[in-house]
Design a protein around this motif. Sequence first.
Motif, short mmCIF file in Angstrom:
data_model
loop_
_atom_site.label_atom_id
_atom_site.label_comp_id
_atom_site.label_asym_id
_atom_site.label_seq_id
_atom_site.Cartn_x
_atom_site.Cartn_y
_atom_site.Cartn_z
N ASN A 18 0.85 -1.19 0.00
CA ASN A 18 0.00 0.00 0.00
C ASN A 18 0.89 1.25 0.00
N SER A 19 0.29 2.40 -0.21
CA SER A 19 1.08 3.62 -0.39
C SER A 19 1.27 4.43 0.89
N SER A 20 1.02 3.81 2.04
CA SER A 20 1.15 4.50 3.32
C SER A 20 2.59 4.42 3.83
N VAL A 21 3.25 5.57 3.87
CA VAL A 21 4.61 5.63 4.41
C VAL A 21 4.60 5.32 5.91
N ALA A 22 3.55 5.75 6.60
CA ALA A 22 3.44 5.47 8.03
C ALA A 22 3.40 3.96 8.28
N MET A 23 2.72 3.22 7.41
CA MET A 23 2.67 1.77 7.55
C MET A 23 4.06 1.17 7.38
N THR A 24 4.81 1.68 6.42
CA THR A 24 6.17 1.19 6.22
C THR A 24 7.04 1.46 7.44
N HIS A 25 6.89 2.62 8.04
CA HIS A 25 7.66 2.93 9.25
C HIS A 25 7.33 1.96 10.37
N GLY A 26 6.07 1.56 10.49
CA GLY A 26 5.69 0.58 11.49
C GLY A 26 6.35 -0.77 11.24
N ILE A 31 10.99 -4.73 12.47
CA ILE A 31 12.22 -5.41 12.03
C ILE A 31 13.42 -4.98 12.85
N SER A 32 13.45 -3.71 13.25
CA SER A 32 14.62 -3.18 13.97
C SER A 32 14.85 -3.89 15.30
N SER A 33 13.81 -4.52 15.84
CA SER A 33 13.95 -5.21 17.13
C SER A 33 14.43 -6.65 16.96
N VAL A 212 -1.46 -16.42 19.01
CA VAL A 212 -2.30 -15.41 18.38
C VAL A 212 -1.48 -14.68 17.32
N VAL A 213 -1.99 -14.64 16.11
CA VAL A 213 -1.32 -13.96 15.00
C VAL A 213 -1.93 -12.57 14.83
N MET A 214 -1.07 -11.56 14.73
CA MET A 214 -1.52 -10.21 14.42
C MET A 214 -1.74 -10.13 12.92
N GLY A 215 -3.00 -10.16 12.51
CA GLY A 215 -3.35 -10.30 11.10
C GLY A 215 -3.40 -9.00 10.32
N CYS A 216 -2.43 -8.14 10.53
CA CYS A 216 -2.32 -6.90 9.76
C CYS A 216 -0.95 -6.33 10.02
N ALA A 217 -0.25 -5.91 8.96
CA ALA A 217 1.07 -5.31 9.14
C ALA A 217 0.98 -4.05 10.00
N GLY A 218 -0.17 -3.37 9.95
CA GLY A 218 -0.35 -2.16 10.74
C GLY A 218 -0.41 -2.40 12.23
N MET A 219 -0.56 -3.67 12.65
CA MET A 219 -0.61 -3.98 14.08
C MET A 219 0.77 -4.11 14.70
N ALA A 220 1.81 -3.99 13.93
CA ALA A 220 3.18 -4.13 14.45
C ALA A 220 3.36 -3.21 15.66
N GLY A 221 3.87 -3.77 16.75
CA GLY A 221 4.11 -3.00 17.95
C GLY A 221 2.95 -2.99 18.93
N LEU A 222 1.83 -3.61 18.57
CA LEU A 222 0.65 -3.60 19.44
C LEU A 222 0.48 -4.92 20.20
N ASP A 223 1.54 -5.72 20.26
CA ASP A 223 1.43 -7.02 20.93
C ASP A 223 1.12 -6.88 22.42
N SER A 224 1.49 -5.73 23.03
CA SER A 224 1.20 -5.55 24.46
C SER A 224 -0.31 -5.52 24.72
N ILE A 225 -1.08 -5.02 23.75
CA ILE A 225 -2.54 -4.99 23.90
C ILE A 225 -3.09 -6.41 23.87
N ILE A 226 -2.58 -7.21 22.96
CA ILE A 226 -3.02 -8.61 22.88
C ILE A 226 -2.61 -9.36 24.14
N GLY A 247 3.69 -11.03 11.86
CA GLY A 247 3.94 -11.60 10.54
C GLY A 247 5.17 -11.05 9.85
N VAL A 248 5.49 -9.79 10.09
CA VAL A 248 6.68 -9.20 9.47
C VAL A 248 7.93 -9.88 9.98
N ARG A 249 8.03 -10.01 11.29
CA ARG A 249 9.22 -10.66 11.85
C ARG A 249 9.27 -12.15 11.48
#
Length: 269
Positions: A18-26, A31-33, A212-226, A247-249
């Motif tokens: 998708n064309s969201s730069v914010a999504m790419t930053h997420g 990956i950086s971790s 539990v799989v985070m089924g959206c790349a946009g959820m990266a970093g939200l594992d604490s909520i799950i 899924g990214v990692r």
Amino acid sequence: MTTTLLRRSTRILVVNPNSSVAMTHGVEEAISSMDLADSTEIYTYTAPADSPASINDGDDVIASAEVVFKNLTSSGVLQQYDAVLVACFSVHPLVERLAELQGSRGKLAVTGIFEASVLASLSLLTTPPLNTVPARKWGIVTTGKFWEAHLTQGVNTFLGCDPRSANDKFAGVESTGLDAGDFHGGVDPAVIREKLKEATKRLLGHGAVECVVMGCAGMAGLDSIIRSAAIEKYGPEQGNQVLIVDGVRAGVGLLEQMVRNKRMFQKSS
């Protein structure tokens, strides 16, 4: 004097279709971790502006595949990489289309974050001894309602399961009612937290869910909520043992190993 190359770097391109730069930053933050080999190089790509800003249904999946495939192949950029990760949690046509390409560094290793998450989850499940207790399960928490049927069908197809038969290890898919873009500034964080916790608790209610799989790349970093939802549902001891798959990692780790395996097992020249 002659020299012989014994080892070389692994170059992985992570594609945000998708064309969201914010999504790419997420995605980059996820990956950086990771603890990766020094020889593994990760690069990210954001789709051109004519690709959807958020992939929310089947039409968006197809549109993004057409835009990105054309852009990647016409630019010749894929010649620089050993592997490509498609960072959209869907049955995305780019995975199959890119896997058919041959680059200057050999045939590309390709997977999507959906496929990588399925494989990671299955590898992490505990096998009860002699089936004395119900099978441990894995499941997916995703965004909009569309994805419940799309991803359920995708799991059955990927694993070669008959959709008419029960899959004892798959707890299913639960949705938050949000779009992918909502996770990056589109919605109040308190609303995101509430909806993600509700969907997670519904999933955990489908049996002994161990993963539990985070089924959206946009959820990266939200594992604490799950994690907090798992603790509230199962209690601290069991809740802290639930595995949360990003899924990214999972995809980067899988591709790193896929490239190594291709180099080990391919026919020698």
